[in-house]
Design an enzyme around this catalytic site. Structure first.
Site, PDB file in Angstrom:
ATOM      1  CE  LYS A  15       4.907  -5.040  -0.727  1.00 36.75           C
ATOM      2  NZ  LYS A  15       3.480  -4.839  -0.423  1.00 36.75           N
TER       3      LYS A  15
HETATM    4  C1  E4P Z   1       2.916  -3.112   2.692  1.00 34.82           C
HETATM    5  O1  E4P Z   1       3.531  -3.187   1.662  1.00 34.82           O
HETATM    6  C2  E4P Z   1       1.648  -3.826   2.948  1.00 34.82           C
HETATM    7  O2  E4P Z   1       0.902  -3.804   1.766  1.00 34.82           O
HETATM    8  C3  E4P Z   1       0.808  -3.174   4.001  1.00 34.82           C
HETATM    9  O3  E4P Z   1       1.457  -2.087   4.596  1.00 34.82           O
HETATM   10  C4  E4P Z   1       0.139  -4.112   4.931  1.00 34.82           C
HETATM   11  O4  E4P Z   1      -0.653  -3.373   5.834  1.00 34.82           O
HETATM   12  P1  E4P Z   1      -1.768  -4.073   6.746  1.00 34.82           P
HETATM   13  O5  E4P Z   1      -1.067  -4.856   7.816  1.00 34.82           O
HETATM   14  O6  E4P Z   1      -2.549  -2.930   7.325  1.00 34.82           O
HETATM   15  O7  E4P Z   1      -2.574  -4.957   5.838  1.00 34.82           O
END
Ligand code: E4P
Length: 222
Positions: free
Chosen positions: A83
């Site tokens: 990522k």
């Molecule tokens: C995605 O890969 C992120 O880890 C995640 O969806 C972030 O979500 P949040 O905005 O609720 O922290």
């Protein structure tokens, strides 16, 4: 739509995976920081639990560092997806990693133009953050629809991974828009199934069945 769990909690992942409906997992540094134990060990255990793409995020901010960290994450297990954040350095790193055959999930995507660059850089997944846009009074789901349209126009193979989904309606809306994947916390995953009328209906069926059995039992010859 594929369902990914957005957590680094092995307990949650094992519980959800037991249903046989979890297609992958997304983690991020904040989620891994909440767990005790080495991130590498946690990620390998997640890969053993769910046979699908498991996102592990780089924390370097320069392309060289991201590529180095990406190689490290990818060496842990074949299911790992690197990522990278949607920055200029992240795009450079994505180009390198994807040309080497590694899968990249571009994270922190908040605009259609960022998503266009993401696909051109060769990412396998793009993660538009729906909830965080909603948080600043910008309709997050419109971003998902815009990205899908752009990717369709040019037949980009990058999968749209609707992220930052905060409640079941977000999941339904992402599915209606045609997102390839939705990633969600355990609480949202569990809420997809819950309906009070199902519980009430099931109770009534079972009560009626028990009642009928007792009546039949009373009439039945000894
Ligand atoms: C995605 O890969 C992120 O880890 C995640 O969806 C972030 O979500 P949040 O905005 O609720 O922290």
């Amino acid at each position: 739509m594929k369902i990914f769990l957005d957590t680094a909690s092995l307990k949650e992942i094992r519980e959800a995976a037991a249903l046989g409906l979890v297609d992958g997992v997304t983690t991020n540094p904040s989620l891994l920081a909440k767990e005790s134990g080495e991130p590498e060990e946690i990620l390998v255990e997640i890969c053993k639990t769910v046979d699908g793409p498991i996102s592990a995020e780089v924390v370097a901010t320069d392309a060289e560092g991201m590529v180095r960290e990406g190689h490290h994450w990818a060496s842990l297990h074949k299911n790992i997806v690197v990522k990278c954040p949607c920055t200029a350095e992240g795009l450079k790193a994505t180009r390198v990693l994807s040309s080497e055959g590694h899968r990249v999930n571009m994270t922190l995507v908040f605009s259609p133009s960022q998503a266009l660059l993401t696909a051109k850089a060769g990412a396998s997944f793009v993660s538009p953050f729906v909830g965080r846009l909603d948080d600043i009074s910008t309709p997050g789901m419109e971003l998902v629809a815009d990205i899908l349209q752009i990717y369709r126009n040019y037949s980009f193979r990058c999968e749209v991974l609707a992220a930052s989904l905060r409640h079941p309606l977000h999941v339904v809306e992402a599915a209606k828009a045609g997102a390839h994947i939705g990633t969600m916390p355990m609480s949202v995953f569990q809420s997809l199934l819950k309906h009070p009328l199902t519980d009430i209906g099931l109770k009534r069926f079972l009560d009626d069945w028990e009642k009928a059995k007792k009546e039949l039992g009373a009439k039945a010859p000894r």
